[in-house]
Each structure stands twice: as structure tokens, then as C-alpha cells.
Design an enzyme around this catalytic site. Sequence first.
Site, PDB file in Angstrom:
ATOM      1  N   ARG A 262     -25.780 -94.235 -34.842  1.00  0.00           N
ATOM      2  CA  ARG A 262     -26.447 -95.542 -34.813  1.00  0.00           C
ATOM      3  C   ARG A 262     -25.704 -96.466 -33.861  1.00  0.00           C
ATOM      4  O   ARG A 262     -24.476 -96.516 -33.852  1.00  0.00           O
ATOM      5  CB  ARG A 262     -26.494 -96.157 -36.208  1.00  0.00           C
ATOM      6  CG  ARG A 262     -27.403 -95.382 -37.157  1.00  0.00           C
ATOM      7  CD  ARG A 262     -27.513 -96.027 -38.512  1.00  0.00           C
ATOM      8  NE  ARG A 262     -28.281 -95.190 -39.420  1.00  0.00           N
ATOM      9  CZ  ARG A 262     -28.414 -95.423 -40.720  1.00  0.00           C
ATOM     10  NH1 ARG A 262     -27.831 -96.481 -41.263  1.00  0.00           N
ATOM     11  NH2 ARG A 262     -29.135 -94.616 -41.474  1.00  0.00           N
ATOM     12  N   ARG A 277     -18.276 -99.076 -40.884  1.00  0.00           N
ATOM     13  CA  ARG A 277     -19.475 -99.159 -40.037  1.00  0.00           C
ATOM     14  C   ARG A 277     -19.172 -98.506 -38.701  1.00  0.00           C
ATOM     15  O   ARG A 277     -18.524 -99.094 -37.832  1.00  0.00           O
ATOM     16  CB  ARG A 277     -19.883-100.628 -39.854  1.00  0.00           C
ATOM     17  CG  ARG A 277     -21.280-100.802 -39.247  1.00  0.00           C
ATOM     18  CD  ARG A 277     -21.597-102.273 -39.027  1.00  0.00           C
ATOM     19  NE  ARG A 277     -21.667-103.000 -40.273  1.00  0.00           N
ATOM     20  CZ  ARG A 277     -22.764-103.124 -41.027  1.00  0.00           C
ATOM     21  NH1 ARG A 277     -23.881-102.543 -40.638  1.00  0.00           N
ATOM     22  NH2 ARG A 277     -22.736-103.828 -42.141  1.00  0.00           N
ATOM     23  N   GLU A 349     -22.692-101.177 -50.137  1.00  0.00           N
ATOM     24  CA  GLU A 349     -23.765-100.169 -50.132  1.00  0.00           C
ATOM     25  C   GLU A 349     -23.235 -98.792 -49.749  1.00  0.00           C
ATOM     26  O   GLU A 349     -22.486 -98.644 -48.788  1.00  0.00           O
ATOM     27  CB  GLU A 349     -24.861-100.584 -49.145  1.00  0.00           C
ATOM     28  CG  GLU A 349     -26.000 -99.580 -49.048  1.00  0.00           C
ATOM     29  CD  GLU A 349     -26.683 -99.585 -47.696  1.00  0.00           C
ATOM     30  OE1 GLU A 349     -27.193 -98.521 -47.314  1.00  0.00           O
ATOM     31  OE2 GLU A 349     -26.683-100.629 -47.018  1.00  0.00           O
ATOM     32  N   SER A 352     -29.152 -96.006 -49.920  1.00  0.00           N
ATOM     33  CA  SER A 352     -30.443 -96.678 -50.069  1.00  0.00           C
ATOM     34  C   SER A 352     -31.479 -95.605 -50.355  1.00  0.00           C
ATOM     35  O   SER A 352     -31.572 -94.624 -49.604  1.00  0.00           O
ATOM     36  CB  SER A 352     -30.831 -97.441 -48.804  1.00  0.00           C
ATOM     37  OG  SER A 352     -30.143 -98.658 -48.704  1.00  0.00           O
ATOM     38  N   ARG A 391     -18.361 -93.341 -46.372  1.00  0.00           N
ATOM     39  CA  ARG A 391     -18.216 -94.451 -47.315  1.00  0.00           C
ATOM     40  C   ARG A 391     -17.746 -93.953 -48.673  1.00  0.00           C
ATOM     41  O   ARG A 391     -17.020 -94.651 -49.389  1.00  0.00           O
ATOM     42  CB  ARG A 391     -19.527 -95.218 -47.431  1.00  0.00           C
ATOM     43  CG  ARG A 391     -19.865 -95.992 -46.170  1.00  0.00           C
ATOM     44  CD  ARG A 391     -20.906 -97.069 -46.370  1.00  0.00           C
ATOM     45  NE  ARG A 391     -21.055 -97.851 -45.148  1.00  0.00           N
ATOM     46  CZ  ARG A 391     -21.719 -99.007 -45.074  1.00  0.00           C
ATOM     47  NH1 ARG A 391     -22.279 -99.504 -46.161  1.00  0.00           N
ATOM     48  NH2 ARG A 391     -21.805 -99.657 -43.928  1.00  0.00           N
TER      49      ARG A 391
END
Length: 430
Positions: A262, A277, A349, A352, A391
Site C-alpha cells: 500500500r 504502518r 486496529e 476489519s 500488527r
Amino acid sequence: MHDIRAIRENPAAFDAALSRRGMDPVSPRLLDMDERRRAAIHAAETAQADQNRAAKEIGAAKASGDEAAFERLRAEVAAKKAEVAEMQAEAKRLDAALEAELMGLPNLPGADVPDGADESDNVEIRRWGTPRSFDFAPKEHFEIASVAPLMDFEVAAKLSGARFVVLSGALARIHRALAQFMLDTHVEENGLTETWTPVLVRDEMMVGTGQLPKFGEDSYRTSDGWWLVPTAEVTLTNIVNGLTVDEHSLPRRYVAHTQCFRSEAGSAGKDVRGMLRQHQFEKVEMVSVTHPETSLEEHARMTACAEGILEKLGLPFRTVVLCTGDMGFGAQRTHDIEVWLPGQDRYREISSVSVCGDFQARRMNARMKPADGGKPVHVHTLNGSGLAVGRCLIAILENGQQEDGSVELPEALHPWLRGKTRLGADGVLA
């Protein structure tokens, strides 16, 4: 993508649903485009019929020896041919323009999704576990004594630039074990089908799951036109792209462990420290393709699968329902699972899980043939992290850290580490 027929039938309801996402009414523009498109199609079909009629009359005129009628009809057919081509081109242009408009519109939120502007309006629905009390000030993952030498951001920056990391030694092994643990759990206990897919995909696959045409800047494209997948959602969901599957073959439940890429466009200044991130990371992704009537039930099941990984690892978490202003482009309803990070003293987070209804299926033309022989209908699709591996590594390091800089590892992970139970202060598994 949305069905223009449904918008035509109830434009007010469509606009009302989009307004919950903070959007202005769009149905007047869409219906005007639709009317012009249908008029162009009708005109092209009428002209085509006139051309076909004149073409048939040419033969009759030739057979009767009526040269004047023959020449008149031949000229008429030639003119009609050009007219039909022009009208068909216009109909095609209007059809493409309408499709582009529909492609750019987000999914409609479910009726039970909370209204809101941003993440502050998300609604917590449950918590699991109690955050550990420390006798010392807990550190962030990259500050832990045993971790810091094995998590190299300087070498990664030399190799690739910012937002990359090099893991080595015991840390790389724990990272690998985590992915294996997640895969085995999802396959053996949750009944998902392990799948290995490419990380390079065509434009059509990114369109199918909604990354294109609107969000191309969020992903990486190679010089020869392939896209690097931002998540295995793209490949797993597109397995049914263009297919009409039998009802009895549903649900299809897939899981894959892949590299993900990403650009993190728009995230400048966010989470620049550590590996929270990154541009390149690994994820174990779950995708379900279901009967339209069972997708909400499947959403709950998938959420439980993701939560179960954290429960096995003993990591405290909370689950929230995203509000309309924080929900992703393709989702009807999303559950975010947030793991407790003591180094940051907050939940972050880690997964999701979204139900998309038939939104992606329309873009992919993925349908289901009912067992009773009825007309094929679009399937429903769902996706969710099960989990983000990096994560999860962060959460294990921060929650298991000891004052001497060592890390106690979750018992559930021990079999995948050949019985090793801790990361010693010297950075060696013991």
C-alpha cells in the site's frame, strides 16, 4: 456497483442512503444519463431495424428488375449503415459514462450501521480480556531491548526508503510462526480453504473489488501494467469473477497468507515510528462468497474467526461497528477489531471484517444459479483480516514484554516455535 434499475425504482431512498455517507443527491444526474442512454439505444435499434428492412427489399427489387428501386434502396441501406454505426457509438458512450458514474459511488450502508462523521462515532459492541498491569512503564515494540536489534529500519531505508523494515533472527521466526499459526487455525478449526494466489493482478481485478478506478493512488502499479495487491481480498474475491456458481457450492470460504503493498497515500505523518504502518506487510486474509440470504450471518462468523485468533493468543481487544463516515468504499457494514497496545496505551486496529452485499459481485458479474432453477442472482461477498501479521507481532511484543527487555510469548504460539516460550533479553528464543 449499483443497479440503475433499483435507483430508477426508488431514487429518493437511494439518495437518502448516500446522504448517510455525507453525500449530496446523485439520482437526478444518474436518471438523466440513464434516460439519454436508453433513448440512444432505442434510436440505434430502430435505425438497425430500418436498415434490415431496406436490405431485404433490395433483393426483391433486384429480382423484379426495378433498377430505380434497387439503386434507391441501396443508397438508403448505405446511409442507414452509417447512421446505425453513429447511433450505436453514442449509445455505447452514454452507457460507459453511466457505468463510470456508478463505479465511483460507494456502497449503501446497512440500516443498522450507526450514523457518524469519523472514527469518534464508531460504536463498541464488545471487549475481551483485561489489559495487563505493568510494574514498569511499558515500551513501544521498537524500543524493547530484545527487539530493537532485530528490527532494523535504517537498513530497510537504505534498501527501499521510509516505511519498510528488516526483521532478523528470532523476530523473523516469530513473525513467520504467527502467519503459520493463523493459517492452520483458520483451516483446521474454522473450515476455510487455504489458497495461494498471485500478488500481481490486472486492472479488471482491482475494479472488481473496488480499488479502481477511484483509489488507484493507494496502490502500486508496475511499469508493465500489473498492480501489486493491497490485500488478498482482491485475488480471493475475484476467483468468482465472471462466474455463475451453483447455489449448493456456497458458501465458499477462502484464506490466504500474502505480501500486501500500500502506498499509504494521505497518511503522511501518521505512525511514522515503528512498523505499525508499512508500505509492504503480510496479512492472513479471509474471504467468503455466500448466498444473499446468509451474508449477515457469515459476517458474524468471520468476525468471530478473527477474534478467536486474538483470544488464543491472549491479547485483549475490543470490537467496534464503524459508523457511516468511517466505513470503507465497498462495505455495507464493517466490524473493526482493535488490539490493546500497552506501549501506546490504546487500542489499535488489527482487523476489519466487512460485508459488501452484491456491490462487488455486480462489478465482477459474479452470480449464483438457484437450486430451484430460478433466475441467477448476484452472490454476496465478505472480506476480513485474520489477522494482519505485523500488527499481531507488535501486540505480542508489547503485551508480553518484561522489565529486563525479554518477551514472554503466548502459549498458543509455542508449538509453531518448536517449544520455545520466550524471546530472551539477548534476542534469542529460549
